[in-house]
Design a protein around this motif. Structure first.
Motif, mmCIF file in Angstrom:
data_model
loop_
_atom_site.group_PDB
_atom_site.id
_atom_site.type_symbol
_atom_site.label_atom_id
_atom_site.label_comp_id
_atom_site.label_asym_id
_atom_site.label_seq_id
_atom_site.Cartn_x
_atom_site.Cartn_y
_atom_site.Cartn_z
ATOM 1 N N ASP A 190 10.970 0.067 -3.520
ATOM 2 C CA ASP A 190 12.345 -0.345 -3.275
ATOM 3 C C ASP A 190 12.451 -1.381 -2.147
ATOM 4 O O ASP A 190 13.538 -1.807 -1.787
ATOM 5 C CB ASP A 190 13.239 0.856 -2.973
ATOM 6 N N GLY A 191 11.312 -1.798 -1.609
ATOM 7 C CA GLY A 191 11.327 -2.795 -0.541
ATOM 8 C C GLY A 191 11.689 -2.235 0.815
ATOM 9 O O GLY A 191 11.879 -2.985 1.763
ATOM 10 N N GLU A 192 11.780 -0.920 0.908
ATOM 11 C CA GLU A 192 12.075 -0.261 2.172
ATOM 12 C C GLU A 192 11.077 0.860 2.381
ATOM 13 O O GLU A 192 10.614 1.473 1.432
ATOM 14 C CB GLU A 192 13.487 0.318 2.155
ATOM 15 N N LEU A 193 10.761 1.114 3.638
ATOM 16 C CA LEU A 193 9.868 2.224 3.958
ATOM 17 C C LEU A 193 10.635 3.267 4.743
ATOM 18 O O LEU A 193 11.180 2.987 5.803
ATOM 19 C CB LEU A 193 8.686 1.759 4.816
ATOM 20 N N THR A 194 10.656 4.473 4.203
ATOM 21 C CA THR A 194 11.197 5.580 4.975
ATOM 22 C C THR A 194 10.096 6.035 5.924
ATOM 23 O O THR A 194 8.914 5.714 5.735
ATOM 24 C CB THR A 194 11.609 6.754 4.071
ATOM 25 N N LEU A 195 10.468 6.770 6.938
ATOM 26 C CA LEU A 195 9.466 7.309 7.857
ATOM 27 C C LEU A 195 8.485 8.186 7.086
ATOM 28 O O LEU A 195 7.275 8.125 7.326
ATOM 29 C CB LEU A 195 10.147 8.100 8.980
ATOM 30 N N GLU A 196 8.997 8.965 6.142
ATOM 31 C CA GLU A 196 8.135 9.842 5.341
ATOM 32 C C GLU A 196 7.126 9.034 4.524
ATOM 33 O O GLU A 196 5.944 9.373 4.483
ATOM 34 C CB GLU A 196 8.986 10.705 4.409
ATOM 35 N N GLU A 197 7.576 7.952 3.876
ATOM 36 C CA GLU A 197 6.662 7.097 3.114
ATOM 37 C C GLU A 197 5.585 6.513 4.025
ATOM 38 O O GLU A 197 4.411 6.476 3.662
ATOM 39 C CB GLU A 197 7.414 5.927 2.471
ATOM 40 N N PHE A 198 6.018 6.037 5.189
ATOM 41 C CA PHE A 198 5.072 5.431 6.118
ATOM 42 C C PHE A 198 4.015 6.434 6.564
ATOM 43 O O PHE A 198 2.818 6.164 6.492
ATOM 44 C CB PHE A 198 5.807 4.865 7.335
ATOM 45 N N ILE A 199 4.449 7.604 7.006
ATOM 46 C CA ILE A 199 3.512 8.623 7.490
ATOM 47 C C ILE A 199 2.571 9.057 6.374
ATOM 48 O O ILE A 199 1.350 9.106 6.568
ATOM 49 C CB ILE A 199 4.268 9.827 8.092
ATOM 50 N N LYS A 205 0.803 -1.220 0.000
ATOM 51 C CA LYS A 205 0.000 0.000 0.000
ATOM 52 C C LYS A 205 0.838 1.274 0.000
ATOM 53 O O LYS A 205 0.437 2.256 -0.611
ATOM 54 C CB LYS A 205 -0.939 0.021 1.218
ATOM 55 N N ILE A 206 1.987 1.267 0.696
ATOM 56 C CA ILE A 206 2.645 2.554 0.901
ATOM 57 C C ILE A 206 4.111 2.637 0.501
ATOM 58 O O ILE A 206 4.723 3.684 0.657
ATOM 59 C CB ILE A 206 2.464 3.049 2.353
ATOM 60 N N ASP A 207 4.694 1.565 -0.031
ATOM 61 C CA ASP A 207 6.070 1.647 -0.538
ATOM 62 C C ASP A 207 6.001 2.206 -1.957
ATOM 63 O O ASP A 207 6.083 1.487 -2.943
ATOM 64 C CB ASP A 207 6.738 0.266 -0.523
ATOM 65 N N VAL A 208 5.867 3.527 -2.056
ATOM 66 C CA VAL A 208 5.549 4.171 -3.337
ATOM 67 C C VAL A 208 6.645 4.018 -4.391
ATOM 68 O O VAL A 208 6.359 3.969 -5.581
ATOM 69 C CB VAL A 208 5.198 5.670 -3.161
ATOM 70 N N ASN A 209 7.896 3.894 -3.981
ATOM 71 C CA ASN A 209 8.960 3.756 -4.971
ATOM 72 C C ASN A 209 9.366 2.293 -5.175
ATOM 73 O O ASN A 209 10.305 1.998 -5.910
ATOM 74 C CB ASN A 209 10.179 4.610 -4.614
#
Length: 68
Positions: free
Chosen positions: A30-39, A24-28
């Protein structure tokens, strides 16, 4: 998983839950979630916000501890 079980949300394994969040929220993608992506992702998805809020609600855990 224990918090989800106490709160009555056991229809998903921890792995399924994690995969759903990433989908749902890993917009790029890359298999990683930054805090910004998560929020940003959680703010834009009301269902995900509700699920995460309920999944990580510790009030029932505290009640269980207090009641022995």
């Amino acid at each position: 998983q224990a918090i989800q079980a106490i709160n009555g949300y056991t229809n998903m394994t921890a792995e399924e839950f994690t995969n759903m969040v990433f989908q749902k929220i890993d917009v790029n993608n890359d298999g990683e979630l930054t805090l910004e992506e998560f929020i940003n992702g959680v703010e834009k998805d009301e269902d995900l916000m509700e699920l995460i809020s309920k999944s990580f609600d510790l009030s029932n855990v505290l009640k269980a501890i207090q009641n022995g």
